[in-house]
Write an enzyme that holds these catalytic residues in place. Sequence first.
Site, PDB file in Angstrom:
ATOM      1  N   HIS A 168      35.986  38.858  42.565  1.00  0.00           N
ATOM      2  CA  HIS A 168      34.584  38.455  42.569  1.00  0.00           C
ATOM      3  C   HIS A 168      33.933  38.746  43.919  1.00  0.00           C
ATOM      4  O   HIS A 168      34.541  38.519  44.960  1.00  0.00           O
ATOM      5  CB  HIS A 168      34.455  36.966  42.256  1.00  0.00           C
ATOM      6  CG  HIS A 168      34.915  36.605  40.884  1.00  0.00           C
ATOM      7  ND1 HIS A 168      36.214  36.209  40.611  1.00  0.00           N
ATOM      8  CD2 HIS A 168      34.264  36.616  39.696  1.00  0.00           C
ATOM      9  CE1 HIS A 168      36.327  35.969  39.319  1.00  0.00           C
ATOM     10  NE2 HIS A 168      35.154  36.206  38.734  1.00  0.00           N
TER      11      HIS A 168
ATOM     12  N   ASN B 258      36.169  40.596  31.263  1.00  0.00           N
ATOM     13  CA  ASN B 258      37.256  39.698  30.852  1.00  0.00           C
ATOM     14  C   ASN B 258      38.033  40.251  29.668  1.00  0.00           C
ATOM     15  O   ASN B 258      39.237  39.987  29.532  1.00  0.00           O
ATOM     16  CB  ASN B 258      36.700  38.310  30.547  1.00  0.00           C
ATOM     17  CG  ASN B 258      36.247  37.593  31.803  1.00  0.00           C
ATOM     18  OD1 ASN B 258      36.970  37.531  32.791  1.00  0.00           O
ATOM     19  ND2 ASN B 258      35.029  37.079  31.789  1.00  0.00           N
TER      20      ASN B 258
ATOM     21  N   SER C  79      31.324  35.722  34.817  1.00  0.00           N
ATOM     22  CA  SER C  79      31.335  35.141  36.152  1.00  0.00           C
ATOM     23  C   SER C  79      30.576  35.985  37.173  1.00  0.00           C
ATOM     24  O   SER C  79      30.097  35.462  38.184  1.00  0.00           O
ATOM     25  CB  SER C  79      32.779  34.946  36.627  1.00  0.00           C
ATOM     26  OG  SER C  79      33.490  36.171  36.598  1.00  0.00           O
TER      27      SER C  79
ATOM     28  N   ASP D  44      40.109  36.000  45.690  1.00  0.00           N
ATOM     29  CA  ASP D  44      40.793  36.408  44.458  1.00  0.00           C
ATOM     30  C   ASP D  44      40.827  37.921  44.277  1.00  0.00           C
ATOM     31  O   ASP D  44      41.497  38.429  43.385  1.00  0.00           O
ATOM     32  CB  ASP D  44      40.164  35.745  43.231  1.00  0.00           C
ATOM     33  CG  ASP D  44      38.689  36.107  43.035  1.00  0.00           C
ATOM     34  OD1 ASP D  44      38.194  37.042  43.686  1.00  0.00           O
ATOM     35  OD2 ASP D  44      38.027  35.438  42.214  1.00  0.00           O
TER      36      ASP D  44
END
Length: 212
Positions: free
Chosen positions: A189, A105, A37, A186
Site C-alpha cells: 500500500h 485482491n 484498500s 507491508d
Amino acid sequence: MARLWRYGGRWALVYLGLMTAAPAQAAGPLIWALGDSLTAGYGLPPADGFTNRLQAALRQAGVPATVRNGGITGDTSAQGRARLLWGLRGLGVKPDLVILELGANDMLRGMPPSQTAANLDAIMAELKRRRIRVLIAGMRAAPNMGPAYARGFDPIYPRLAKRYGARLYPFFLDGVAADIALLQADGMHPNAKGVSIIIHRILPSVRAALRP
C-alpha cells in the site's frame, strides 16, 4: 454517525452521510471512487488518502469536484459488484464519473482472471446502462503470480475499456509499485508520498474523463 451494513454475507461500516440523499447536485462534478484498500486509504490518515488528495488536486487545478470514497479494504471484484447498486443509491445523485479500481485482491488471492473479468464487465455494463462515465484504473499481476497468470489478468482492463468506450488509466500503482520509499511497511500500500505520485500521474486522466 455510522451503521453496520450487510451485503454479500459480510458486514461493512458505512457512514450515514454517504447513504443520505443530497437535496441537489453539487456545483461541480461528483466523482465516486469504487475500489478496495487503495482507494479507501488503508493505513493513512483520512487527509492523506487517495480520494481526499484527488479532490484537493482537482480543486487546485480549477475543477470544483467532489470525490466520494467508495473503497473498502479487502474487497474483491465480486464484492465490489455486490455493493454497486446500494453504493450508487447512497450517493443521492448520479455521479458524473466513477473511478473503477478493483481486482488487486482477486490477483493476490489467485482467483481465475475470467472471474475478475466477468465481475468488472458486469459493473461496467450497469454503469453504461445508467449513462455514467467510467475511468478504469488497471492493475497488473505481481511477478510471483507467474507469466501465465499475468497473460490472463493484465489484459482485462484495456479490453474492458475498449469494449465500453471508457477511459483507461493502465496501472493504478504506476511509479509506486516496488519502490519501498513510496510504500508502507507491508510493501503493497502506498504511503503519503506514494499517494502524491499516484495523484500526480492519474490527474490528467481524471480531468480528461470529466470532459463531455
